[in-house]
Design an enzyme around this catalytic site. Structure first.
Site, PDB file in Angstrom:
ATOM      1  N   LYS A  72       0.808  -1.225   0.000  1.00 21.87           N
ATOM      2  CA  LYS A  72       0.000   0.000   0.000  1.00 21.87           C
ATOM      3  C   LYS A  72       0.846   1.283   0.000  1.00 21.87           C
ATOM      4  O   LYS A  72       0.415   2.318  -0.496  1.00 21.87           O
ATOM      5  CB  LYS A  72      -0.942   0.008   1.209  1.00 21.87           C
ATOM      6  CG  LYS A  72      -2.122  -0.932   1.059  1.00 21.87           C
ATOM      7  CD  LYS A  72      -3.030  -0.829   2.274  1.00 21.87           C
ATOM      8  CE  LYS A  72      -4.385  -1.429   1.993  1.00 21.87           C
ATOM      9  NZ  LYS A  72      -5.363  -1.134   3.057  1.00 21.87           N
ATOM     10  N   GLY A 132      -5.846   1.213  19.118  1.00 21.43           N
ATOM     11  CA  GLY A 132      -4.800   1.012  18.113  1.00 21.43           C
ATOM     12  C   GLY A 132      -4.304   2.333  17.579  1.00 21.43           C
ATOM     13  O   GLY A 132      -5.019   3.350  17.611  1.00 21.43           O
ATOM     14  N   GLY A 134      -2.049   2.215  14.548  1.00 18.44           N
ATOM     15  CA  GLY A 134      -1.321   1.831  13.340  1.00 18.44           C
ATOM     16  C   GLY A 134      -1.766   2.676  12.162  1.00 18.44           C
ATOM     17  O   GLY A 134      -2.377   3.747  12.331  1.00 18.44           O
TER      18      GLY A 134
HETATM   19  P1  NAP Z   1      -0.920  -1.889  11.868  1.00 16.37           P
HETATM   20  O1  NAP Z   1      -0.435  -0.640  11.208  1.00 16.37           O
HETATM   21  O2  NAP Z   1      -0.042  -3.098  11.888  1.00 16.37           O
HETATM   22  O3  NAP Z   1      -1.296  -1.492  13.407  1.00 16.37           O
HETATM   23  C1  NAP Z   1      -1.647  -2.473  14.334  1.00 16.37           C
HETATM   24  C2  NAP Z   1      -2.056  -1.837  15.653  1.00 16.37           C
HETATM   25  O4  NAP Z   1      -2.465  -2.910  16.519  1.00 16.37           O
HETATM   26  C3  NAP Z   1      -0.958  -1.081  16.385  1.00 16.37           C
HETATM   27  O5  NAP Z   1      -1.517   0.013  17.053  1.00 16.37           O
HETATM   28  C4  NAP Z   1      -0.431  -2.105  17.398  1.00 16.37           C
HETATM   29  O6  NAP Z   1       0.063  -1.521  18.592  1.00 16.37           O
HETATM   30  C5  NAP Z   1      -1.704  -2.843  17.743  1.00 16.37           C
HETATM   31  N1  NAP Z   1      -1.420  -4.200  18.180  1.00 16.37           N
HETATM   32  C6  NAP Z   1      -0.981  -5.240  17.407  1.00 16.37           C
HETATM   33  N2  NAP Z   1      -0.827  -6.350  18.165  1.00 16.37           N
HETATM   34  C7  NAP Z   1      -1.158  -6.003  19.440  1.00 16.37           C
HETATM   35  C8  NAP Z   1      -1.200  -6.717  20.670  1.00 16.37           C
HETATM   36  N3  NAP Z   1      -0.892  -8.006  20.748  1.00 16.37           N
HETATM   37  N4  NAP Z   1      -1.621  -6.050  21.765  1.00 16.37           N
HETATM   38  C9  NAP Z   1      -1.948  -4.737  21.718  1.00 16.37           C
HETATM   39  N5  NAP Z   1      -1.927  -4.006  20.565  1.00 16.37           N
HETATM   40  C10 NAP Z   1      -1.535  -4.643  19.441  1.00 16.37           C
HETATM   41  O7  NAP Z   1      -2.315  -2.410  11.253  1.00 16.37           O
HETATM   42  P2  NAP Z   1      -3.349  -1.569  10.342  1.00 16.37           P
HETATM   43  O8  NAP Z   1      -2.907  -1.652   8.930  1.00 16.37           O
HETATM   44  O9  NAP Z   1      -3.552  -0.255  11.003  1.00 16.37           O
HETATM   45  O10 NAP Z   1      -4.683  -2.479  10.448  1.00 16.37           O
HETATM   46  C11 NAP Z   1      -5.459  -2.511  11.639  1.00 16.37           C
HETATM   47  C12 NAP Z   1      -6.729  -3.324  11.448  1.00 16.37           C
HETATM   48  O11 NAP Z   1      -7.588  -2.750  10.468  1.00 16.37           O
HETATM   49  C13 NAP Z   1      -6.495  -4.778  10.999  1.00 16.37           C
HETATM   50  O12 NAP Z   1      -7.214  -5.620  11.873  1.00 16.37           O
HETATM   51  C14 NAP Z   1      -7.089  -4.844   9.615  1.00 16.37           C
HETATM   52  O13 NAP Z   1      -7.675  -6.105   9.341  1.00 16.37           O
HETATM   53  C15 NAP Z   1      -8.181  -3.780   9.691  1.00 16.37           C
HETATM   54  N6  NAP Z   1      -8.560  -3.277   8.330  1.00 16.37           N
HETATM   55  C16 NAP Z   1      -9.836  -3.492   7.893  1.00 16.37           C
HETATM   56  C17 NAP Z   1     -10.223  -3.047   6.620  1.00 16.37           C
HETATM   57  C18 NAP Z   1     -11.632  -3.317   6.121  1.00 16.37           C
HETATM   58  O14 NAP Z   1     -11.910  -3.076   4.927  1.00 16.37           O
HETATM   59  N7  NAP Z   1     -12.541  -3.738   6.973  1.00 16.37           N
HETATM   60  C19 NAP Z   1      -9.321  -2.351   5.808  1.00 16.37           C
HETATM   61  C20 NAP Z   1      -8.020  -2.138   6.298  1.00 16.37           C
HETATM   62  C21 NAP Z   1      -7.666  -2.616   7.554  1.00 16.37           C
HETATM   63  P3  NAP Z   1       1.548  -0.867  18.687  1.00 16.37           P
HETATM   64  O15 NAP Z   1       1.421   0.526  18.106  1.00 16.37           O
HETATM   65  O16 NAP Z   1       1.838  -0.869  20.132  1.00 16.37           O
HETATM   66  O17 NAP Z   1       2.443  -1.754  17.881  1.00 16.37           O
END
Ligand code: NAP
Length: 290
Positions: A72, A132, A134
């Site tokens: 992305k 979150g 991220g």
């Molecule tokens: P990302 O950038 O990898 O961020 C992940 C976040 O989760 C970070 O804040 C991380 O905390 C936290 N995290 C991960 N493991 C953890 C744990 N064990 N305990 C506590 N916090 C934890 O991911 P992203 O790209 O933002 O995606 C986030 C979500 O959005 C995903 O579940 C994805 O499936 C969903 N999503 C859905 C759609 C849809 O169309 N429905 C589209 C895009 C994404 P730290 O900052 O402390 O590392």
């Protein structure tokens, strides 16, 4: 299935992995229903070849592409143009063919907004918690601030990541409306008011079903509506805990649908009405449950 002939145009998905994507179900259904001579296929792109994939797609006359993990951000240097929202978010999920290459867009946030409207979830004036910090949480914070949410509190494992988002959004909005806390700091939230809570971590996502980033029951008593961006499983632990405490709960499947619909609208110029969107949603859910 669209009748394939010499006029058929191709769209597709760049990613790795791509095997479990639901995008072909959405786009091939929309193409059939709107009478477009278009097919949509997944393209598995090997690591380090994002630029080759974009150039190759242009050479092969592809009409448009979706882009998923891990490309992305990686594809951006290979684009001809970048939409303002995609630039602000720093990631694209949709490429539209233009003169000499592709223009990059991000339809995730407009998709989430359309999904929340369709689900009847109000943003304006709402006090919001985001779990979150991220890439997606950052874009969600910006969307909610722009759509008139009240106070927004980011709860994240790494508090500094939330603070960085708060600085960016507050700077952009010209006022302090986003605040960052550690995950367990929810106990110090002021008053006893209840919040709209957006779950934007990947905790609880397949195959790690049954986990929630906060398990404590007293947290969920502060939530009137829980919106999990995860769509697999369809009912996450976060949603179960929200409902058990008396709140309403939604998953990310309508966000997935609408990010796809907005991409399709960009590629074809055809606006998809709610009736057709609902039919596409049914198709997507059937495929998800197979
Ligand atoms: P990302 O950038 O990898 O961020 C992940 C976040 O989760 C970070 O804040 C991380 O905390 C936290 N995290 C991960 N493991 C953890 C744990 N064990 N305990 C506590 N916090 C934890 O991911 P992203 O790209 O933002 O995606 C986030 C979500 O959005 C995903 O579940 C994805 O499936 C969903 N999503 C859905 C759609 C849809 O169309 N429905 C589209 C895009 C994404 P730290 O900052 O402390 O590392």
């Amino acid at each position: 299935m669209t009748k394939i002939n010499g006029f058929t145009r191709t769209c597709g998905l760049l990613g790795n992995p791509v095997e479990h994507t639901l995008s072909p179900v959405i786009h091939n259904f929309l193409a059939r229903e709107t009478g477009e001579n278009l097919v949509y296929v997944p393209f598995l792109v090997p690591s380090g070849m994002a630029g080759d994939a974009v150039r190759g797609a242009y050479a092969l006359n592809l009409k448009g592409l979706n882009v998923t993990v891990p490309y992305k951000t990686q594809v951006i240097p290979f684009l001809k143009e970048l939409d303002g929202l995609a630039e602000q978010i720093g990631a694209v999920n949709t490429l539209v063919r233009c003169e000499g290459g592709f223009k990059g867009y991000n339809t995730d946030m407009p998709g989430l907004y359309r999904a929340m409207c369709r689900d009847g979830v109000k943003i304006e004036g709402e006090k919001v918690l985001i779990l979150g910090a991220g890439g997606v949480a950052r874009a969600v914070a910006m969307l909610l601030a722009e759509k008139g949410a009240g106070r927004i509190v980011i709860l994240n494992r790494t508090k500094e990541h939330g603070e960085e988002i708060a600085r960016t959004v507050n700077g952009y909005m010209g006022k302090d409306m986003v605040f960052a806390m550690g995950l367990s700091d929810y106990r110090s939230l002021p008053g006893d008011e209840r919040y709209l809570c957006i779950q934007a971590t990947n905790v609880g996502m397949y195959p790690k079903n049954g986990q929630a980033v906060i398990e404590a029951e007293d947290f969920y008593r502060r939530v009137h509506t829980g919106y999990d961006l995860i769509f697999n499983p369809a009912v996450t632990r976060f949603m179960e805990l929200t409902k058990a405490a008396g709140g309403k709960a939604y998953n990310g499947s309508r966000m997935l649908l609408y990010q796809g619909i907005i991409a399709y609208e960009l590629w074809t110029g055809i606006q998809i009405g709610e009736e057709l969107a609902d039919k596409a949603f049914e198709k997507m859910m059937e495929a998800m449950n197979q």
